[in-house]
Design an enzyme around this catalytic site. Structure first.
Site, mmCIF file in Angstrom:
data_model
loop_
_atom_site.group_PDB
_atom_site.id
_atom_site.type_symbol
_atom_site.label_atom_id
_atom_site.label_comp_id
_atom_site.label_asym_id
_atom_site.label_seq_id
_atom_site.Cartn_x
_atom_site.Cartn_y
_atom_site.Cartn_z
ATOM 1 N N ARG A 234 0.859 -1.183 0.000
ATOM 2 C CA ARG A 234 0.000 0.000 0.000
ATOM 3 C C ARG A 234 0.898 1.236 0.000
ATOM 4 O O ARG A 234 1.917 1.275 0.698
ATOM 5 C CB ARG A 234 -0.924 0.034 1.226
ATOM 6 N N ASP A 258 3.432 -0.582 -7.179
ATOM 7 C CA ASP A 258 2.149 -0.833 -7.841
ATOM 8 C C ASP A 258 1.057 -0.023 -7.156
ATOM 9 O O ASP A 258 -0.112 -0.130 -7.498
ATOM 10 C CB ASP A 258 1.833 -2.337 -7.738
ATOM 11 N N GLU A 263 -4.085 7.213 -4.073
ATOM 12 C CA GLU A 263 -4.612 6.652 -5.331
ATOM 13 C C GLU A 263 -6.015 7.170 -5.642
ATOM 14 O O GLU A 263 -6.398 7.276 -6.802
ATOM 15 C CB GLU A 263 -4.693 5.121 -5.229
ATOM 16 N N HIS A 295 -1.693 -0.239 -9.865
ATOM 17 C CA HIS A 295 -2.373 -1.196 -8.977
ATOM 18 C C HIS A 295 -2.902 -2.387 -9.786
ATOM 19 O O HIS A 295 -4.081 -2.735 -9.702
ATOM 20 C CB HIS A 295 -3.514 -0.513 -8.207
#
Ligand code: NAI
Length: 335
Positions: A234, A258, A263, A295
């Site tokens: 995260r 990622d 986000e 992601h």
């Protein structure tokens, strides 16, 4: 029972439809769950959400008032839902914890190899017919020290893969895994030693109060110069501003992730026409030694099949009054 699937992406809907096999009435909407979109759950008993949805206290209260009883997450991470509040409102919540640790571990390795061997830079270069090699030097992974923070489901697979590369593995976890010590010679150490000795650091812990900004300015000062950091867990486990400073000061050799701290509102959609306003992300993307993917680590056929099956299995258990093994324990304090 009627289920509303928030943040439904076109590519995952066929997997969900197949797993449902028409036993539940399901509506798929692209909207992320938040204070404005919670109202869309009127008339449903269950909702399904993903990691970009915001199930904060206010949203959960609204959902309860609308008659929602069940929330099934199509993700392993559940930092975006206030579990304690859900319990208070009598909502049952379950995640999809083990849909494919391999998908995430393999993506972590893809990021590492691409960052280290500059594959993403080489691709950009070649497309302008630049066939030079001077910017493309990496290092052999064999005999290097791979530091892994979090050796749960994903971390354990990653340990196995990196052992195959011939890396020495240092790990940090609240619950050391004896099998990894016996099979792969993993050494569990304090974070400080992991930071000081690792050539590559992979982040594989959940986002909790304890892990929020775990990789801070202080952590960067302890790290070996030349270290590569990979984050597929995260974004907010890393302090982005401190990361930018570390990149600017060349304290670290590269960062691949990622995930990103903020986000929400950016990831999971195409912003190529209007651009983005997040200065930190814009800044990060300006570095040649930073690689970010959107992601996507869970986007494999196997992972999507399993996520879909687990989603409906969680509902089945609740409907039948059986124990749902993925129901989230309320003792876990997550952000
Ligand atoms: P897991 O629960 O199996 O393993 C997490 C490990 O972290 C456990 O061994 C636990 O003891 C350890 N841990 C927790 N708090 C810690 C702390 N404060 N200090 C040290 N160790 C700590 O979880 P799993 O399945 O391996 O997933 C890890 C994370 O990866 C998820 O929470 C999620 O946020 C992220 N993830 C990202 C995906 C993506 O698409 N990029 C997909 C799936 C998961």
């Amino acid at each position: 029972m009627k289920l509303l699937v928030y943040s439904a992406q076109d590519f995952e809907i066929p997997f969900l439809k197949k797993a449902n096999s028409a036993r539940y009435k399901v509506k798929y909407i692209p909207d992320a769950l938040d204070t404005n979109t919670a109202i869309k759950a009127v008339g449903f008993e269950a909702i399904s959400i993903f990691s970009g949805d915001d199930a904060c206290l206010v949203v959960l209260e609204k959902l309860r008032d609308l008659g929602i009883k069940y929330i099934t997450l199509r993700s392993a991470g559940y930092n975006n839902i206030q579990i304690k509040a859900a319990k208070r409102f009598g909502l049952k919540v379950a995640n999809a914890p083990d849909y494919s640790p391999n998908a995430i571990a393999e993506h972590t390795v893809a990021l590492l190899l691409s960052l280290n061997r500059k594959i993403f830079l080489a691709d950009r270069q070649i497309r302008t017919y630049n066939f030079e090699q001077k910017k493309l030097m990496g290092f052999d992974l064999v005999n290097k020290t791979f530091g892994i923070i979090g050796t749960g489901r994903i971390g354990s697979v990653l340990v196995k893969i990196m052992n195959g590369f011939g890396c020495k593995i240092l790990a940090h976890d609240l619950l050391p895994n004896k099998k990894l010590v016996e099979r792969y010679g993993v050494e569990y150490v304090e974070l400080e030693r992991l930071y000081k000795q690792s050539d590559v650091i992979s982040i594989n812990v959940p986002l909790t109060r304890e892990t929020h900004y775990m990789v801070s300015e202080e952590a960067f000062t302890l790290m070996k110069p030349g270290v590569l950091i990979i984050n597929t867990a995260r974004g907010a486990i890393v302090d982005t501003k401190a990361l930018i400073m570390a990149l600017m000061g060349k304290k670290i050799a590269g960062y691949a992730a990622d995930v990103y701290e903020k986000e929400k509102g950016i990831f999971f959609k195409d912003n190529s026409d209007q651009g983005i306003m997040d200065e930190n992300l814009i800044n990060l993307l300006s570095f040649e030694n930073v690689l970010i993917t959107p992601h996507q680590a869970y986007v494999t056929q196997e992972a999507l099949t399993n996520i879909a099956e687990i989603t409906f299995d969680n509902l089945d258990r609740w409907v039948k009054g059986e124990t749902c093994r993925n129901e989230l324990g309320y003792e876990t304090l997550v952000l």
